[in-house]
Design a protein around this motif. Structure first.
Motif, PDB file in Angstrom:
ATOM      1  N   GLY A  57      39.630  47.431  41.230  1.00  0.00           N
ATOM      2  CA  GLY A  57      41.010  47.656  40.800  1.00  0.00           C
ATOM      3  C   GLY A  57      41.717  46.341  40.519  1.00  0.00           C
ATOM      4  N   PHE A  58      41.485  45.368  41.396  1.00  0.00           N
ATOM      5  CA  PHE A  58      42.063  44.038  41.199  1.00  0.00           C
ATOM      6  C   PHE A  58      41.555  43.423  39.893  1.00  0.00           C
ATOM      7  CE2 PHE A  58      41.466  39.390  42.073  1.00  0.00           C
ATOM      8  CZ  PHE A  58      42.803  39.039  42.021  1.00  0.00           C
ATOM      9  N   ALA A  59      40.254  43.600  39.637  1.00  0.00           N
ATOM     10  CA  ALA A  59      39.660  43.043  38.416  1.00  0.00           C
ATOM     11  C   ALA A  59      40.279  43.678  37.174  1.00  0.00           C
ATOM     12  CB  ALA A  59      38.148  43.260  38.420  1.00  0.00           C
ATOM     13  N   VAL A  60      40.507  44.993  37.234  1.00  0.00           N
ATOM     14  CA  VAL A  60      41.118  45.678  36.092  1.00  0.00           C
ATOM     15  C   VAL A  60      42.508  45.108  35.836  1.00  0.00           C
ATOM     16  CG1 VAL A  60      42.017  47.897  35.278  1.00  0.00           C
ATOM     17  CG2 VAL A  60      39.792  47.794  36.414  1.00  0.00           C
ATOM     18  N   LEU A  61      43.226  44.866  36.922  1.00  0.00           N
ATOM     19  CA  LEU A  61      44.572  44.300  36.807  1.00  0.00           C
ATOM     20  C   LEU A  61      44.521  42.904  36.178  1.00  0.00           C
ATOM     21  CD1 LEU A  61      47.524  44.998  37.657  1.00  0.00           C
ATOM     22  CD2 LEU A  61      47.122  43.543  39.654  1.00  0.00           C
ATOM     23  N   VAL A  62      43.590  42.072  36.675  1.00  0.00           N
ATOM     24  CA  VAL A  62      43.451  40.721  36.132  1.00  0.00           C
ATOM     25  C   VAL A  62      43.145  40.780  34.636  1.00  0.00           C
ATOM     26  CG1 VAL A  62      41.985  38.653  36.156  1.00  0.00           C
ATOM     27  CG2 VAL A  62      42.773  39.647  38.306  1.00  0.00           C
ATOM     28  N   ALA A  63      42.204  41.658  34.281  1.00  0.00           N
ATOM     29  CA  ALA A  63      41.826  41.767  32.868  1.00  0.00           C
ATOM     30  C   ALA A  63      43.014  42.254  32.030  1.00  0.00           C
ATOM     31  CB  ALA A  63      40.636  42.716  32.705  1.00  0.00           C
ATOM     32  N   ALA A  64      43.780  43.192  32.586  1.00  0.00           N
ATOM     33  CA  ALA A  64      44.926  43.715  31.834  1.00  0.00           C
ATOM     34  C   ALA A  64      45.980  42.631  31.611  1.00  0.00           C
ATOM     35  CB  ALA A  64      45.533  44.903  32.572  1.00  0.00           C
TER      36      ALA A  64
ATOM     37  N   GLY B  85      33.980  39.049  31.739  1.00  0.00           N
ATOM     38  CA  GLY B  85      33.562  38.018  32.683  1.00  0.00           C
ATOM     39  C   GLY B  85      34.664  37.659  33.666  1.00  0.00           C
ATOM     40  N   GLY B  86      35.890  37.582  33.159  1.00  0.00           N
ATOM     41  CA  GLY B  86      37.016  37.274  34.041  1.00  0.00           C
ATOM     42  C   GLY B  86      37.127  38.308  35.146  1.00  0.00           C
ATOM     43  N   ALA B  87      36.929  39.580  34.773  1.00  0.00           N
ATOM     44  CA  ALA B  87      36.982  40.652  35.762  1.00  0.00           C
ATOM     45  C   ALA B  87      35.810  40.551  36.740  1.00  0.00           C
ATOM     46  CB  ALA B  87      36.970  42.006  35.060  1.00  0.00           C
ATOM     47  N   ALA B  88      34.647  40.142  36.212  1.00  0.00           N
ATOM     48  CA  ALA B  88      33.492  39.980  37.100  1.00  0.00           C
ATOM     49  C   ALA B  88      33.801  38.938  38.171  1.00  0.00           C
ATOM     50  CB  ALA B  88      32.260  39.575  36.288  1.00  0.00           C
ATOM     51  N   TYR B  89      34.389  37.829  37.757  1.00  0.00           N
ATOM     52  CA  TYR B  89      34.765  36.789  38.727  1.00  0.00           C
ATOM     53  C   TYR B  89      35.818  37.314  39.703  1.00  0.00           C
ATOM     54  CZ  TYR B  89      32.299  32.943  36.436  1.00  0.00           C
ATOM     55  OH  TYR B  89      31.341  32.111  35.928  1.00  0.00           O
ATOM     56  N   ALA B  90      36.801  38.048  39.179  1.00  0.00           N
ATOM     57  CA  ALA B  90      37.873  38.558  40.040  1.00  0.00           C
ATOM     58  C   ALA B  90      37.302  39.502  41.102  1.00  0.00           C
ATOM     59  CB  ALA B  90      38.924  39.281  39.194  1.00  0.00           C
ATOM     60  N   THR B  91      36.428  40.415  40.675  1.00  0.00           N
ATOM     61  CA  THR B  91      35.797  41.321  41.631  1.00  0.00           C
ATOM     62  C   THR B  91      35.001  40.530  42.660  1.00  0.00           C
ATOM     63  OG1 THR B  91      35.547  42.952  39.899  1.00  0.00           O
ATOM     64  CG2 THR B  91      34.239  43.287  41.868  1.00  0.00           C
ATOM     65  N   GLY B  92      34.222  39.582  42.143  1.00  0.00           N
ATOM     66  CA  GLY B  92      33.384  38.767  43.030  1.00  0.00           C
ATOM     67  C   GLY B  92      34.215  38.065  44.081  1.00  0.00           C
ATOM     68  N   HIS B  93      35.308  37.475  43.636  1.00  0.00           N
ATOM     69  CA  HIS B  93      36.162  36.742  44.564  1.00  0.00           C
ATOM     70  C   HIS B  93      36.771  37.686  45.595  1.00  0.00           C
ATOM     71  CE1 HIS B  93      38.389  33.131  45.675  1.00  0.00           C
ATOM     72  NE2 HIS B  93      39.437  33.915  45.861  1.00  0.00           N
ATOM     73  N   ALA B  94      37.289  38.819  45.124  1.00  0.00           N
ATOM     74  CA  ALA B  94      37.938  39.771  46.033  1.00  0.00           C
ATOM     75  C   ALA B  94      36.950  40.322  47.054  1.00  0.00           C
ATOM     76  CB  ALA B  94      38.569  40.911  45.231  1.00  0.00           C
ATOM     77  N   ALA B  95      35.726  40.623  46.587  1.00  0.00           N
ATOM     78  CA  ALA B  95      34.747  41.228  47.493  1.00  0.00           C
ATOM     79  C   ALA B  95      34.141  40.198  48.432  1.00  0.00           C
ATOM     80  CB  ALA B  95      33.656  41.921  46.682  1.00  0.00           C
ATOM     81  N   LYS B  96      33.909  38.992  47.908  1.00  0.00           N
ATOM     82  CA  LYS B  96      33.181  37.999  48.698  1.00  0.00           C
ATOM     83  C   LYS B  96      34.112  37.203  49.610  1.00  0.00           C
ATOM     84  CE  LYS B  96      29.745  34.364  48.110  1.00  0.00           C
ATOM     85  NZ  LYS B  96      29.106  33.446  47.185  1.00  0.00           N
ATOM     86  N   VAL B  97      35.195  36.696  49.041  1.00  0.00           N
ATOM     87  CA  VAL B  97      36.070  35.809  49.815  1.00  0.00           C
ATOM     88  C   VAL B  97      37.078  36.611  50.640  1.00  0.00           C
ATOM     89  CG1 VAL B  97      37.693  33.879  49.672  1.00  0.00           C
ATOM     90  CG2 VAL B  97      35.796  34.037  48.056  1.00  0.00           C
ATOM     91  N   TRP B  98      37.661  37.631  49.999  1.00  0.00           N
ATOM     92  CA  TRP B  98      38.668  38.406  50.723  1.00  0.00           C
ATOM     93  C   TRP B  98      38.065  39.600  51.459  1.00  0.00           C
ATOM     94  CZ3 TRP B  98      42.119  38.516  45.742  1.00  0.00           C
ATOM     95  CH2 TRP B  98      42.644  37.223  45.532  1.00  0.00           C
ATOM     96  N   GLY B  99      36.813  39.917  51.160  1.00  0.00           N
ATOM     97  CA  GLY B  99      36.146  41.025  51.835  1.00  0.00           C
ATOM     98  C   GLY B  99      36.699  42.399  51.487  1.00  0.00           C
TER      99      GLY B  99
END
Lengths: 295, 329
Positions: free
Chosen positions: B104-111, B82-96
């Motif tokens: 990749g960012f989500a994988v890093l956050v999860a790691a 779920g944390g990665a889902a949020y991270a992906t969502g944020h990166a794709a939606k807010v940062w575009g």
């Protein structure tokens, strides 16, 4: 009136009281888990669901049979404790010789079934349960108003916690229990029916959960998910207090409830996570928990 | 005496009946079969459904790396998913960000989450470990519930997929499917390689007899931590991809019921079997899909399946199959 760190005292004492009430539930629930863990070496994931069941049974007794709160306080734990004993005999017993993780998984499955059953029949909305007439009203303490029922919860929790501690530490039955925790083979060699002791212990731990559920019924709405998130906080309380430690469960429960209440006053954003943060700190400094023995 | 989680396929089999090479041949055949199924599946099934299955199958594979091969039962893997889902969502939606960077960012956050939680949790074992991971995951859940970044009860909605490398438009499910399929195949192959590496052998050694591995001079804690991080990162890969599939990251993804679901998938498929979690994920996802109309009955059925699996079907589907075929699967 005086203020403390910019917080009006009514708000402060109000939150302290709420914290103590939450702490009372944490204490009774983690006590039940600790008792079960001590002898069976399993973590009863279904504890939250059985707490919910305790509240629901009290509600059913009142609604369908007109049995009042005072009787429910005894009858509901007996019924749910009985169900617990059946669960132990039929489902947990066969897993006794296996890795204890299987018992955790089993009780997790049980949680889903129990929660699903109640959701199926009663929906997720809450059922109101009236505060018994003798306990309505408030006492004016001068610095705050104390609702009688809330004081009653704390007093009852303290009595039950003390009673359980006394039963386990100071009575003959308790000594069998502690001995069976240390060395079940030896105890059964002395002619004590250890399987029976295990069943009774599980039933007792579950009855404690149900008792907490009945106490909670008048203050929280009775609903199928009421135990869901609570139980995980209780897990954290157990980790902090020390797995299987009776004193750790009781003191940990009350004091962490209090800490949570105070956090609500001073830094409300952290109030839901503070216990987990404390857990992380305890794990760093003393992994076996504050009152736990080294594992 | 301690009783370990039983590995579905006893290691003795490895030496007998033709040895490693034969087993490896079987595995290559299974991989080819999976790849073929993944290619033809969207012809027969709704692509979003298949993508959901692929994400959960990868999630379950990542989870099983810890439970089935490391003997570590985490009850908090929803935090990484779920944390990665949020991270992906944020990166794709807010940062575009484009999908490859967002995931990749989500994988890093999860790691990173895995490294922190793992560091604290591996100090303990067994049930204690399970409870601690569960508590940490609940902390993440409460954070997601309150934080403005995660959108509280609403979650992150209408997350855009953007275009791959800024070139390929992924808004069509039929196109996006191939990216998900590629991630899935790469993910499960990676897990497979980890299991069959010297690292994986040490891990299995720790599962079987931790004390002996310590006395042999292995830094057991380090192995456990690295496994935890790999498992968390791959769960993040699955969670991040899932957020783009459904354009949604919500509280469901971080709730403990999600952690329970991934345990169930692994259990149904077969603890410690290599491909079991994929089958288990298929069963659970199909069950949820086809029984969705039954409401809370799904919960009851899921719980029953859990209980039955624990009581009488501990080997799981693939475990039984492997025994029957006399090979390791």
């Amino acid at each position: 009136m005086f203020e403390l760190l910019g917080i009006p005292p009514q708000a402060l004492f109000g939150q302290v009281l709420l914290g103590l009430i939450n702490g009372a539930f944490y204490a009774v629930l983690s006590l039940g888990l600790a008792v079960i863990f001590g002898l069976l070496n399993i973590i009863n994931f279904a504890h939250g669901a059985l707490y919910m069941m305790g509240a629901f049974v009290a509600w059913m007794l009142l609604t369908y049979l007109g049995i009042p709160f005072w009787a429910a306080l005894v009858v509901s734990p007996l019924i749910v404790g009985g169900i617990g004993m059946v669960i132990e005999r039929t489902l947990l017993r066969p897993l006794h010789e296996l890795d204890h993780l299987y018992s955790l998984l089993l009780t997790f499955g049980l949680t889903l079934v129990i929660a699903g059953l109640f959701q199926n029949f009663y929906g997720v909305s809450g059922k109101p349960y009236p505060i018994p007439a003798a306990l309505t009203g408030v006492i004016n303490l001068g610095f705050m108003f104390l609702p009688i029922y809330r004081a009653f919860i704390i007093v009852m929790a303290v009595i039950v916690c003390f009673g359980t501690w006394f039963l386990i530490e100071k009575t003959r039955l308790g000594s069998y229990l502690r001995a069976a925790t240390e060395n079940p083979e030896m105890v059964s060699a002395f002619g004590i029916n250890v399987p029976m002791l295990i069943t009774l212990t599980y039933g007792f731990g579950v009855a404690l959960a149900a008792f907490a559920g009945v106490l909670a019924a008048p203050v929280y709405s009775v609903n199928p998910v009421m135990g869901n998130d609570l139980i995980i906080v209780v897990f954290a309380v157990i980790v902090i207090g020390g797995m299987g430690s009776i004193i750790g469960a009781i003191l940990g429960g009350f004091s962490l409830g209090l800490v949570e209440g105070l956090t609500k006053v001073f830094y409300p954003e952290a109030s839901t996570t503070i216990i987990f943060v404390i857990m992380a700190l305890v794990l760093l400094l003393k992994p076996s928990g504050i009152f736990g023995r080294e594992v | 005496m301690s009783h370990h989680i039983e590995p579905t396929t006893p290691t003795q089999l490895q030496g007998k009946t033709g040895g490693r090479r034969r087993t490896a041949r079987h595995h290559m055949f299974v991989f080819a079969l999976i790849a073929a199924l993944v290619v033809i599946a969207p012809q027969f099934l709704y692509p979003v459904f298949v993508m959901k299955f692929l994400c959960f199958a990868l999630f379950a594979m990542a989870f099983n790396l810890m439970l089935g091969f490391g003997g570590l039962l985490s009850f908090g893997h929803a935090a990484f998913f779920g944390g990665a889902a949020y991270a992906t969502g944020h990166a794709a939606k807010v940062w575009g960000w484009p999908p490859e960077l967002a995931i990749g960012f989500a994988v890093l956050v999860a790691a990173v989450m895995g490294a922190v939680f793992g560091f604290l949790a591996i100090k303990s074992r067994g049930i204690y470990f399970a409870m601690i991971t569960l508590a940490f995951a609940q902390m993440v859940y409460f954070y997601a519930l309150q934080s403005p970044i995660t959108g509280g009860e609403d979650g992150l909605q209408s997350i855009p997929r953007n275009s791959l490398f800024g070139l390929v438009d992924l808004s069509s499910d039929r196109v996006f499917y191939w990216l998900v399929a590629a991630i899935f195949m790469a993910g499960i192959f990676f897990v497979y390689r980890v299991i069959h590496s010297p690292f994986g052998e040490v891990l299995k050694g720790i599962r079987e007899n931790e004390q002996r591995m310590i006395s042999l001079g292995y830094q057991v804690q380090r192995y456990k931590l690295v496994t935890f991080i790999i498992s968390a990162a791959l769960s993040g890969l699955a969670g991040g991809t899932k957020a783009l599939v459904f354009h949604l990251a919500s509280l469901v993804d971080v709730h403990w019921t999600m952690s329970g679901e991934v345990v169930l998938m692994t259990l149904i498929g077969g603890l410690g079997s290599i491909f079991g979690p994929i089958v288990g994920a298929g069963v659970v996802v199909a069950m949820q899909n086809y029984l969705a109309d039954l409401g809370s009955l799904v919960l009851i059925i899921q719980g029953m399946v859990f209980i039955v699996c624990v009581l009488v079907f501990r080997e799981g589907i693939v475990g039984v199959l492997a025994k029957w075929l006399k090979t390791r699967l």
